[in-house]
Design a protein around this motif. Sequence first.
Motif, PDB file in Angstrom:
ATOM      1  N   ARG A 140      17.418  12.884  18.602  1.00 20.04           N
ATOM      2  CA  ARG A 140      16.995  13.948  17.679  1.00 20.04           C
ATOM      3  C   ARG A 140      17.244  13.475  16.250  1.00 20.04           C
ATOM      4  O   ARG A 140      18.253  12.840  16.087  1.00 20.04           O
ATOM      5  CB  ARG A 140      17.413  15.329  17.850  1.00 20.04           C
ATOM      6  CG  ARG A 140      16.842  15.739  19.070  1.00 20.04           C
ATOM      7  CD  ARG A 140      17.814  17.198  19.564  1.00 20.04           C
ATOM      8  NE  ARG A 140      17.676  17.260  21.030  1.00 20.04           N
ATOM      9  CZ  ARG A 140      16.839  17.567  21.932  1.00 20.04           C
ATOM     10  NH1 ARG A 140      15.958  18.476  21.045  1.00 20.04           N
ATOM     11  NH2 ARG A 140      17.071  17.662  23.130  1.00 20.04           N
ATOM     12  N   GLY A 141      16.318  13.629  15.487  1.00 16.20           N
ATOM     13  CA  GLY A 141      16.506  13.195  13.961  1.00 16.20           C
ATOM     14  C   GLY A 141      15.896  11.698  13.808  1.00 16.20           C
ATOM     15  O   GLY A 141      15.537  10.926  14.743  1.00 16.20           O
ATOM     16  N   SER A 142      15.812  11.294  12.515  1.00 16.97           N
ATOM     17  CA  SER A 142      15.407  10.035  12.348  1.00 16.97           C
ATOM     18  C   SER A 142      16.428   8.876  12.100  1.00 16.97           C
ATOM     19  O   SER A 142      17.674   9.065  12.092  1.00 16.97           O
ATOM     20  CB  SER A 142      14.711  10.336  10.824  1.00 16.97           C
ATOM     21  OG  SER A 142      15.600  10.116   9.918  1.00 16.97           O
ATOM     22  N   VAL A 143      16.155   7.721  11.872  1.00 15.82           N
ATOM     23  CA  VAL A 143      16.803   6.481  11.932  1.00 15.82           C
ATOM     24  C   VAL A 143      17.624   6.809  10.607  1.00 15.82           C
ATOM     25  O   VAL A 143      18.873   6.414  10.633  1.00 15.82           O
ATOM     26  CB  VAL A 143      16.104   5.215  11.671  1.00 15.82           C
ATOM     27  CG1 VAL A 143      16.884   4.105  11.180  1.00 15.82           C
ATOM     28  CG2 VAL A 143      15.281   4.808  13.032  1.00 15.82           C
ATOM     29  N   ASN A 144      17.152   7.462   9.482  1.00 20.70           N
ATOM     30  CA  ASN A 144      17.935   7.572   8.433  1.00 20.70           C
ATOM     31  C   ASN A 144      19.034   8.556   8.518  1.00 20.70           C
ATOM     32  O   ASN A 144      19.975   8.189   8.136  1.00 20.70           O
ATOM     33  CB  ASN A 144      17.141   7.835   7.143  1.00 20.70           C
ATOM     34  CG  ASN A 144      16.311   6.839   6.366  1.00 20.70           C
ATOM     35  OD1 ASN A 144      16.930   5.789   6.479  1.00 20.70           O
ATOM     36  ND2 ASN A 144      15.321   7.045   5.715  1.00 20.70           N
ATOM     37  N   ASP A 145      18.747   9.644   9.095  1.00 24.69           N
ATOM     38  CA  ASP A 145      19.912  10.517   9.682  1.00 24.69           C
ATOM     39  C   ASP A 145      20.824   9.723  10.282  1.00 24.69           C
ATOM     40  O   ASP A 145      22.090   9.949  10.040  1.00 24.69           O
ATOM     41  CB  ASP A 145      19.501  11.459  10.430  1.00 24.69           C
ATOM     42  CG  ASP A 145      18.205  12.374  10.084  1.00 24.69           C
ATOM     43  OD1 ASP A 145      18.010  12.407   8.709  1.00 24.69           O
ATOM     44  OD2 ASP A 145      17.570  13.120  10.631  1.00 24.69           O
ATOM     45  N   TYR A 146      20.529   8.845  11.364  1.00 27.78           N
ATOM     46  CA  TYR A 146      21.594   8.232  12.065  1.00 27.78           C
ATOM     47  C   TYR A 146      22.362   7.314  10.805  1.00 27.78           C
ATOM     48  O   TYR A 146      23.573   6.979  11.000  1.00 27.78           O
ATOM     49  CB  TYR A 146      21.125   7.202  12.941  1.00 27.78           C
ATOM     50  CG  TYR A 146      21.092   7.965  14.554  1.00 27.78           C
ATOM     51  CD1 TYR A 146      20.351   9.182  14.505  1.00 27.78           C
ATOM     52  CD2 TYR A 146      21.913   7.566  15.433  1.00 27.78           C
ATOM     53  CE1 TYR A 146      20.206   9.952  15.602  1.00 27.78           C
ATOM     54  CE2 TYR A 146      21.638   8.261  16.576  1.00 27.78           C
ATOM     55  CZ  TYR A 146      21.047   9.290  16.695  1.00 27.78           C
ATOM     56  OH  TYR A 146      21.092  10.214  17.832  1.00 27.78           O
ATOM     57  N   LEU A 147      21.765   6.650  10.018  1.00 27.70           N
ATOM     58  CA  LEU A 147      22.308   5.631   9.056  1.00 27.70           C
ATOM     59  C   LEU A 147      23.124   6.427   8.119  1.00 27.70           C
ATOM     60  O   LEU A 147      24.512   5.846   7.965  1.00 27.70           O
ATOM     61  CB  LEU A 147      21.225   5.052   8.242  1.00 27.70           C
ATOM     62  CG  LEU A 147      20.996   3.531   8.550  1.00 27.70           C
ATOM     63  CD1 LEU A 147      19.927   3.091   7.838  1.00 27.70           C
ATOM     64  CD2 LEU A 147      21.918   2.696   8.684  1.00 27.70           C
ATOM     65  N   THR A 148      22.839   7.575   7.852  1.00 23.76           N
ATOM     66  CA  THR A 148      23.651   8.470   6.893  1.00 23.76           C
ATOM     67  C   THR A 148      25.099   8.822   7.643  1.00 23.76           C
ATOM     68  O   THR A 148      25.930   8.641   7.317  1.00 23.76           O
ATOM     69  CB  THR A 148      23.171   9.727   6.453  1.00 23.76           C
ATOM     70  OG1 THR A 148      21.745   9.163   5.997  1.00 23.76           O
ATOM     71  CG2 THR A 148      23.861  10.485   5.292  1.00 23.76           C
ATOM     72  N   GLN A 149      24.706   9.330   8.875  1.00 22.81           N
ATOM     73  CA  GLN A 149      26.120   9.602   9.822  1.00 22.81           C
ATOM     74  C   GLN A 149      27.051   8.243  10.033  1.00 22.81           C
ATOM     75  O   GLN A 149      28.103   8.396  10.021  1.00 22.81           O
ATOM     76  CB  GLN A 149      25.583   9.866  11.073  1.00 22.81           C
ATOM     77  CG  GLN A 149      26.452  10.477  12.094  1.00 22.81           C
ATOM     78  CD  GLN A 149      25.804  10.994  13.561  1.00 22.81           C
ATOM     79  OE1 GLN A 149      24.505  10.895  13.566  1.00 22.81           O
ATOM     80  NE2 GLN A 149      26.820  11.080  14.359  1.00 22.81           N
ATOM     81  N   THR A 150      26.210   7.047  10.304  1.00 23.26           N
ATOM     82  CA  THR A 150      26.907   5.992  10.500  1.00 23.26           C
ATOM     83  C   THR A 150      27.833   5.636   9.186  1.00 23.26           C
ATOM     84  O   THR A 150      28.963   5.155   9.354  1.00 23.26           O
ATOM     85  CB  THR A 150      26.087   4.824  10.757  1.00 23.26           C
ATOM     86  OG1 THR A 150      25.203   5.353  11.820  1.00 23.26           O
ATOM     87  CG2 THR A 150      26.687   3.618  11.267  1.00 23.26           C
ATOM     88  N   GLN A 151      27.199   5.625   8.232  1.00 19.60           N
ATOM     89  CA  GLN A 151      27.726   5.435   6.813  1.00 19.60           C
ATOM     90  C   GLN A 151      29.054   6.322   6.477  1.00 19.60           C
ATOM     91  O   GLN A 151      29.846   5.715   6.192  1.00 19.60           O
ATOM     92  CB  GLN A 151      26.786   5.520   5.745  1.00 19.60           C
ATOM     93  CG  GLN A 151      27.075   4.911   4.565  1.00 19.60           C
ATOM     94  CD  GLN A 151      25.809   4.927   3.342  1.00 19.60           C
ATOM     95  OE1 GLN A 151      24.821   5.781   3.651  1.00 19.60           O
ATOM     96  NE2 GLN A 151      25.864   3.989   2.616  1.00 19.60           N
ATOM     97  N   GLN A 152      29.056   7.586   6.992  1.00 21.10           N
ATOM     98  CA  GLN A 152      30.119   8.521   6.903  1.00 21.10           C
ATOM     99  C   GLN A 152      31.250   7.888   7.624  1.00 21.10           C
ATOM    100  O   GLN A 152      32.352   7.831   7.333  1.00 21.10           O
ATOM    101  CB  GLN A 152      29.758   9.801   7.083  1.00 21.10           C
ATOM    102  CG  GLN A 152      28.934  10.490   6.002  1.00 21.10           C
ATOM    103  CD  GLN A 152      28.194  11.593   6.293  1.00 21.10           C
ATOM    104  OE1 GLN A 152      28.113  11.959   7.620  1.00 21.10           O
ATOM    105  NE2 GLN A 152      27.621  12.279   5.586  1.00 21.10           N
ATOM    106  N   MET A 153      30.831   7.624   8.972  1.00 22.17           N
ATOM    107  CA  MET A 153      31.840   7.179   9.813  1.00 22.17           C
ATOM    108  C   MET A 153      32.485   5.854   9.343  1.00 22.17           C
ATOM    109  O   MET A 153      33.761   5.631   9.453  1.00 22.17           O
ATOM    110  CB  MET A 153      31.205   6.872  11.345  1.00 22.17           C
ATOM    111  CG  MET A 153      30.886   8.101  11.986  1.00 22.17           C
ATOM    112  SD  MET A 153      30.077   7.690  13.366  1.00 22.17           S
ATOM    113  CE  MET A 153      31.159   6.899  14.673  1.00 22.17           C
ATOM    114  N   LEU A 154      31.984   4.811   8.872  1.00 25.45           N
ATOM    115  CA  LEU A 154      32.263   3.587   8.490  1.00 25.45           C
ATOM    116  C   LEU A 154      33.491   3.834   7.119  1.00 25.45           C
ATOM    117  O   LEU A 154      34.233   3.276   6.988  1.00 25.45           O
ATOM    118  CB  LEU A 154      31.248   2.684   8.206  1.00 25.45           C
ATOM    119  CG  LEU A 154      30.555   2.145   9.316  1.00 25.45           C
ATOM    120  CD1 LEU A 154      29.258   1.140   8.930  1.00 25.45           C
ATOM    121  CD2 LEU A 154      31.653   1.272  10.151  1.00 25.45           C
TER     122      LEU A 154
END
Length: 754
Positions: free
Chosen positions: A506-520
């Motif tokens: 659920r959500g867009s690739v961009n949502d995932y990227l933002t989440q990933t960025q925070q994790m990294l």
Amino acid sequence: MESLASKIVHQHFAIEATAQQMAGYGSLNFRLKLADQSRYVLKLDPSEDSADILHAENTVLQYLSTQANLPGLLPIPQADKLGNQLFTYQTGQKQYMTRLLSYIPGTFLAEAEHSPTLLKSLGTFMGKLDQLLLPLRPLAIERRRFEWDLQYCLDTTIHLPLIQDVNNRRIAAYFFQQYREHVLPQMPHLRRSLIHNDANEWNVLTQDGRVSGLIDFGDIAYTATIHELAVTLAYACMQKVDPMAAVLDISEAYHLEFPLEEREIAILYYLVAARLCTSVCMSAHSRHLFPDNDYIAISEAPAWTLLQQWIQLNPFDFERQLLVRCGFSVPALPNAQAMQQERQQHLSKGLKLSYPDPLILGGGALQYLYDERGQSYLDAYNNVIHLGHGHPRVVNAGQRQMAKLNTNTRYLYPLLNEYAAALTDKFPAPLKYVYFVNSGSAATDLAIRLAQTYAKRSQLVVMDHGYHGNTQVGIDISSYKYNGKGGKGAPKHVQALPLYDLYRSRGSVNDYLTQTQQMLEQLDAPAAFIAESVLGCGGQVPIPAAYLQGIYAQIRAKGGLCIADEVQTGFARLGTHYWGFESQGVVPDIVVLGKPMGNGHPIGALVTTEAVVQAFENGMEFFSSFGGNPVSCAIGLEVLKVIEEEGLMEQAKIVGDYFGEEMRKLAADYPVIGDVRGSGLFWGIEFVKDAQSKIPDAELAEAIVLGMRQAGILLGTDGPYHNVIKFKPPMCFNTDNVDQLVTKMAALLSKKSK
Ligand code: PMP
């Protein structure tokens, strides 16, 4: 020419006849009709060299005409006014070796209905004839080396390159290879005798539903006796829905007249195939020489169809059924349960088997596999055997090099340099150094070592559901394993990123990227990020290009390296690109390779940049006893060439697109197929309870896999919910195979959804 024929018989035989030329190549043949309706055949042979052969042929026919128990009518040589059965006729510049033969009436086998009675009578006829031929051993015939004598069939392999269709050429090369393996070693042990050697459908005559005569003794050979039956079967099995039934009827009848030996039955499957391959090679050659002669290709199309049917016949079953029909005793079939128990005496249960009733594999032929208990399977699952089971070019390359030299990288040998250059040539410019190892796991293990040495730190970033290998490092970086059964969760230095799944997320690739960025951002600086381009064990889930590009940028910004695991997706499998990462518009720092690289021979490799290699050159030797050995290099190099020369990337695209279309049609009829995703010959079919809830249906996926195996097609499931059927066949899989698969899956689905 027809008036010349009339003139010759007038001058030499005092016969007044009208002549009609018959189709053929080699000799010129004329049907002669006399006023009293009697008929003869005049044969003019343009080659003087054949005089001793033609003489021997006449002697054989003459001898046969004196025998009391002939199976039917055979041509009888006629003497001319001077008593000669063979003479030279000169006309202008040309000379013809000339013969007149009696005419055999009847309907050609080609034009008759092939009832079991007719086929049995063919076996009886040929068996009786071979009995009569036993005392004869004409020297000129024994000395002759020609392509149509099956003992010399490999001579025709020089024409293989003239076969235009690559899928056909591969089958012919495969069967010639099998002939080398199965038949050649037996040749010195086979009984030999004179045989007709050409009972094709235009040489066999029938009357009242039975074989009544045989013509054209031009190919008689003193050779292995079993070649007679092989040649007879090769033609009689053409254009049959069930060639095996014809094999059994003809062979049993032959055996009753001329008892076969078990060792002959053991090679018959390969001999029939070899004869068909000779025929198609000779057709290809003749077509090349005489593009306008239609007769040449007369049996070519049916020969190809039969070869395609033949490779799907199980050779173990073929031999067994024949032995039984001929009254020989046969050993009991192997028992899978007993073998499994035996296996577990020395091998761990952790070594899993596919299917509750596991396959007992005894052979593989391109996209087909043979169970020793008699079933053939279409392999839609084995991506390791990238080019096809027993691919003749790879087999040859390995055998030749094994006989020549095998050593290690502490010595110089050209193959290593050649292979390294050819392999790295397939990569974008910065990736020009290669380390050779023996498995995908060894490659990922080394990749992590290189990255950690280069970056001087140990933190690693991976993808959820990824799998990279069976070493400790491999398990540590594979969420598929450390989060799976028996796993202990992610090690401290490993962080998994969420996989963006186009079907489920659920959500867009961009949502995932933002989440990933925070994790990294919360992480220590990573040494490397490793991911497959399409997560195989994760259920054939491609990482969207934008997502992967975003992750690469972030990892690099933090000084880490990007590793692409191409163990499953590499070597043109995706149809559009040679490497999966190319389809996502990224260039990794390290690429790991395995599975398809050696077509089943254990080779793996790591390809990387100069900077990474230099960082690793710290004085410690890197040595792999087997990595880069000459045999593996010869095999790997051949795999690269075959992918190119057989146009396998293009084929993967065409066949894969067709598979996708057909599967999507099936999904439209059956909403339990929630998603169909993939490209080339790498697809996932995801099964769900219903389209809305997308609740995974592992049970159905498993039932389909079992049902498909029952129907002779091998597939497997994977993914976090075990509900994705993976389709990743050898790259020689074709559109007919897709049809076979889709038809059977549709039948299963219609049963299951009732
Ligand atoms: N990476 C991927 C993506 C794989 O699928 C596998 C094997 N399934 C490996 C690495 C490990 O390769 P191997 O089994 O040759 O060690």
